[in-house]
Motif scaffolding. Structure first.
Motif: not given
Length: 1041
Positions: A165-189
């Motif tokens: 979560i990225e903030f400006d100098f006042k501490g207000s959120p500007l946006g963010g970036v989400i990173t995902n790791y290894l979805l358990e796709k075998s659960r699909v089947v």
């Protein structure tokens, strides 16, 4: 309430006495039973999952914790979140919150609480609120697509998530970036008994409306789909239908368009229906085993969703093209191979869709500004897993947890001790378990398990999971943290729980046995090129973008990286990210395996406490200092507490700190001076300094305010004095100017009178000749002007206002009436031109009703303000009534429920009456059967009572062909509207006026007999209720209001 006041047990286990595992577990148990689920170890938060909603969250508690320092209130996750946020905002230090623990220990809920707290304490500007809402709404979307019910947790994260979560100098959120790791796709089947597939499948089937399910070609019953576990389709305490609405709304708030949401659901439907594709063995002409589709209808439905030819999909599922530099060879797939291809396709579609959703969320919440930003990372990743059958997924999940444990060891234990040694602070070294050897066992570039797994996947020749296990046994035969049946036999040991196809690793959390069956396939994660090319050729706007490698122009014979390598690289990146930030730890603990509230299993919690290293962490904290800071920063923060260091210190920073603390007379045991930092042992001492600083800042601010107010008052006084002098000068000048103006005006007036007197005296004989005519014309013009100007200023403003100003003189009476008519016509014309065609038509109907019933029907005045609705039976919402409308094959002018009077008994039977442009249709009250169809040309006249009731007789010219036995005697609650529309419909079709007689006595004809109907006024006030009573054979008396 402070940390030490009124606390149950010990709130900060650094103060725990005696210090051993038993006292630690007893303290956690005691606090857990009193619903105190949070406990500190210094600045590390221990969170025990209560498996229930507790009244310790929400805006009230957020406002409470944001006003205090970390140790000033009872332990809470809000306190840790506030500490991280204030450190980021005030000290400009990037933060990360690392949430670890077993599956089911409450990590996902902890991450949501942290994000909700940060969102609540930020500024409330409209743009900031939009960013906060998007960040918060990403949680339900990712949970729906990435979480599932397991045997240990009803909402288990089956992927790892790290959000910056990225903030400006006042501490207000500007946006963010989400990173995902290894979805358990075998659960699909495939998933074990008692577990579910990903939430979104069940939410879609339970919450989608019938129209959406029909568009997706889905059935609401989850048992129709092979990929869904029929035994665990519902989860207690989870409403899939309601969650589906939440997910839809969240996607809209984040920025997904309606078309994108529809396309996502279509891809989900494709995955569901792929599981229903059944394959069978089929031998080719040359005797080679092949396969074919059992039910082509399912393939056709999937192809329609994919917007692909069914033949293309069937060919891609049942055959494979082997391509070299020189030629292409097409081979048929056996049933087993085709089933593998089908499941691989389903897993890849879902996995790539999930990655696309994450990237699409990132596009909407990313920060476009390149300016320097502050960052807070929140890591919510799958917990350590030890299942009955552990496979490749559990192997990489536990590898990730080993790396996180390594971060914790290095940043909280090792660095703590090393910092004291580096600063020259006396220190007794504490021994702790370093899990680097386990991490190297797994991730070593050449001799690690992942490297050997990749090597086995790439090796030519016959390879299998057994050859991989043999290679591991040979490489790690003497490794202390690896064992298998072969290594045990070499050491003359025997463990029947260790299977022939298994190996075991001694993780920091305990021993885990892994079954190598499927390791190579899951690591390869291959998708046949035929399937990629087939889906790339799809016309589906979203699906084809998920398979860019299917583009023939970008086709490559290079082998893609394995799943293990990709995961290892992402973990390396994550570790670099975590090391670059100031860490804040939340250690989540699962109190029992049953997910039962109030149940505390000491054995289970003790196991978690040991592998989390809680005792070692407490020992380090107790032997060390709670707070440390470089001399310069410490002096800058607290220099106002001493006259010697305020407002500036001209010597060395350490000397200034020593002078400052000497004047404050703090105990020597509370302080330690390192080479570059000052160390404070007790949080109480730090609280004391902060309180002194707060008071001193208040005094300084008061002084600054006093000086500023004095300067402002002096400046204001000087400005007012200058203004007063200027105003006085202008006032005196203005008085003299006015006096001079009066003298000059008097002089000019006297001169004018004298000159006028002289001229009148000289020309008096010429002046009186035409004066009368001029005066009369002038006076008349002034009267007309006064009349017209007064009329203009007093015109009525509303069209319903019929008032009109009277003329000031009688001579203008006729003109006044004509102007009133012109103004009224003009205003009506303007009002009529502004009306829509529908309103004009409604007014025409009201006018027609007025001509027919005004001063004739008692219920007419009540119908004037009520708009005509036409449809009183909800025709569009009832399929049976729509069937009547289709049978009529004409527009329906009015539909309502009427009561038909029986000629034999006088009893009334409800009927549905439909008035179309050419017919009057009577059907039973359910609308399933037509009782009578009467053409408008057969309606001779209508008789209606003048009273309040809705009784009327429909006189027919001849007997209708459909079920009519003569004239009809009906009762309607909207008789004015019904007869008005009947009159207009007859006029439009027959070009003749329908006679409507308002009378209290009329004759109706039933087959060959005539019956006289007499309406009398009832003495009982029962509303518009009508009661009929037969008097003899040919008389019917109707009593009504």
């Amino acid at each position: 309430m402070s940390l030490l006041e009124g606390s149950v047990g010990v709130g900060d286990m650094v103060l725990l006495e005696p210090l051993n595992e038993k006292s630690l577990l007893e303290n956690l148990d005691k606090r857990f039973q009193h619903k105190e689920i949070y406990t500190y170890i210094g600045n590390v938060l221990i969170s025990v999952n209560p498996y229930q909603q507790l009244p310790i969250f929400g805006p009230e508690f957020i406002d409470k914790y944001k006003e205090y320092n970390f140790y000033e209130l009872k332990p809470h996750i809000y306190a840790l979140a506030n500490e991280a946020y204030q450190s980021l905002k005030d000290h400009d230090r990037d933060q990360c919150i690392i949430i670890t623990g077993e599956s089911g220990s409450g990590k996902t809920e902890a991450s949501k609480l942290v994000m909700s707290y940060v969102a609540a304490v930020c500024e409330k500007e409209e743009e900031v609120n939009s960013v906060k809402e998007q960040l918060l709404q990403s949680n339900p979307v990712l949970e729906a697509f990435g979480n599932a019910k397991t045997t240990r947790n009803n909402n288990s994260s089956r992927f790892g998530k790290y959000m910056d979560i990225e903030f400006d100098f006042k501490g207000s959120p500007l946006g963010g970036v989400i990173t995902n790791y290894l979805l358990e796709k075998s659960r699909v089947v495939k998933h074990i008994k008692g577990e579910r597939n990903f939430h979104i499948f069940y939410q879609l089937l339970a919450g989608a409306d019938a129209q959406l399910l029909r568009a997706l070609r889905l059935e609401r019953d989850g048992s129709c789909y092979s990929y869904l576990n029929r035994e665990a389709s519902r989860v207690g305490g989870m409403d899939d239908a309601a969650n589906f609405i939440v997910v839809q709304n969240a996607m809209g708030i984040i920025g997904f368009s309606t078309e994108e949401i529809q396309q996502i659901f279509e891809v989900i439907a494709m995955v569901l229906k792929l599981g229903n594709v059944e394959l069978r063995d089929e031998f080719q002409a040359n005797g080679v085993a092949g396969s074919s589709i059992c039910d082509e209808k399912v393939v056709k439905e999937i192809s329609d969703l994919m917007r692909l030819q069914p033949e293309v999909l069937e060919r891609a599922l049942c055959s494979r093209t082997m391509e070299t530099n020189k030629e292409k060879v097409v081979t048929a797939l056996s049933k087993i191979q085709a089933c593998y291809a089908r499941d691989a396709l389903a897993k890849n579609i879902y996995s790539r869709l999930f990655n696309w959703i994450v990237n699409r969320i990132n596009e909407n919440i990313k920060v476009s500004d390149s300016a320097k930003k502050k960052v807070m990372g929140v890591l919510d990743i799958y917990g350590f897993e030890i299942l009955e059958d552990n496979s490749f997924e559990q192997f990489v999940i536990n590898y990730c947890n080993e790396k996180l444990q390594q971060v914790f060891i290095e940043l909280t234990l090792r660095e703590e001790q090393e910092e004291y040694m580096k600063e020259g602070i006396p220190w007794d070294k504490i021994e702790y378990f370093d899990n680097s050897i386990i991490c190297n066992l797994i991730e070593h570039n050449r001799q690690g398990i992942l490297a050997m797994l990749d090597e086995e996947c790439l090796r030519p020749g016959v390879i299998s999971d057994s050859t991989l296990l043999a290679k591991l046994n040979q490489m790690f035969s003497k490794h202390n943290y690896y064992e298998s049946r072969v290594t045990q036999n070499a050491q003359h040991q025997h463990d029947p729980s260790l299977g022939l196809s298994c190996f075991r690793i001694q993780h920091y959390a305990g021993k885990v046995t892994y079954n190598v069956d499927g390791f190579l396939d899951k690591n390869n994660d291959l998708l046949f090129r035929d399937l990629s090319q087939a889906l790339w050729s799809s016309k589906h706007p979203l699906l084809w973008t998920l398979f860019p490698e299917g583009d023939p122009k970008q086709a490559s014979l290079k082998r893609p990286p394995t799943a293990g390598t990709q995961f290892k690289n992402s973990i390396v990146t994550l570790m670099k990210n975590l090391y670059s930030k100031n860490p804040n730890y939340i250690r989540c603990i699962k109190p029992n395996e049953r997910q039962q509230q109030g149940l505390f299993s000491s054995e289970l919690v003790g196991t978690q406490a040991r592998y989390l290293g809680l005792l070692e962490n407490i020992r380090v904290r107790r032997a060390g200092y709670a707070f440390r800071q470089v001399y310069g920063a410490f002096l800058d923060r607290y220099k106002m507490l001493s006259r010697s260091t305020w407002p500036r210190w001209h010597g060395q920073a350490r000397e200034g700190v020593e002078k400052l603390l000497e004047e404050l007379r703090l105990g020597s045991g509370e302080l330690a001076f390192g080479r570059t930092k000052i160390f404070i042992r007790s949080p109480k001492t730090l609280f004391y300094l902060e309180e002194k600083r707060r008071i001193r800042i208040h005094q300084i601010v008061t002084l600054v305010q006093k000086m500023y107010r004095g300067w402002r008052c002096r400046t204001n006084y000087q400005l007012m004095r200058k203004s007063q002098i200027l105003i006085s000068a202008w006032f005196r000048g203005n008085v003299q100017k006015k006096h001079y103006g009066k003298i000059r005006a008097s002089t000019l007036m006297i001169q004018a009178f004298v000159r006028g007197w002289k001229i009148r005296k000289e020309y008096r004989k010429y002046f009186r000749s035409g004066a009368a005519l001029q005066l009369s014309n002038f006076i008349y013009r002034r009267m007309v002007q006064k009349f017209l100007m007064g009329l203009r200023n007093n015109l009525p403003s509303k069209i319903t206002d019929h008032s009109w100003p009277p003329p000031p003189y009688k001579i203008f009476t006729q003109a006044n009436q004509e102007l009133k008519k012109i103004f009224h016509y003009c205003r009506c014309k303007k009002f009529w031109d502004q009306l829509s065609p529908q309103k004009k038509e409604a007014l025409k109907e009201k006018l027609c009703a007025s001509e027919l019933f005004k001063d004739k029907k008692a219920s007419y005045p009540q119908s004037v303000p009520v708009p005509f609705r036409s449809d009183y039976v909800m025709l569009r919402e009832k399929p049976k009534l729509q069937k009547l409308q289709r049978e009529a094959d004409e527009p329906v002018l009015m539909a309502e429920t009427v009561n038909k009077v029986n000629r034999a008994s006088g009893k009334m039977t409800p009927r549905i009456l439909l008035l179309t442009k050419g017919h009057v249709i009577l059907a039973d009250s359910k609308g399933s059967k037509v009782k009578a169809v009467i053409g408008l040309e057969n309606v001779a006249k209508v008789s209606v009572s003048s009273l309040q009731n809705g009784l009327f007789g429909l006189h027919l010219a001849e007997i209708s062909s459909v079920g009519s036995k003569g004239d009809l005697l009906l009762v309607s609650e909207h008789v004015i509207e019904l007869l008005t529309k009947l009159y207009q419909a007859t006029l439009d079709k027959m070009e003749r006026q329908l006679p409507i007689t308002v009378t209290e006595e009329f004759t109706v004809k039933f087959k060959e007999d005539n019956m006289t109907v007499k309406v009398i006024q009832s003495q009982k006030k029962e509303g518009n209720k009508v009661s009929c009573k037969k008097k003899g054979s040919n008389h019917l008396e109707v009593s009504a209001q």
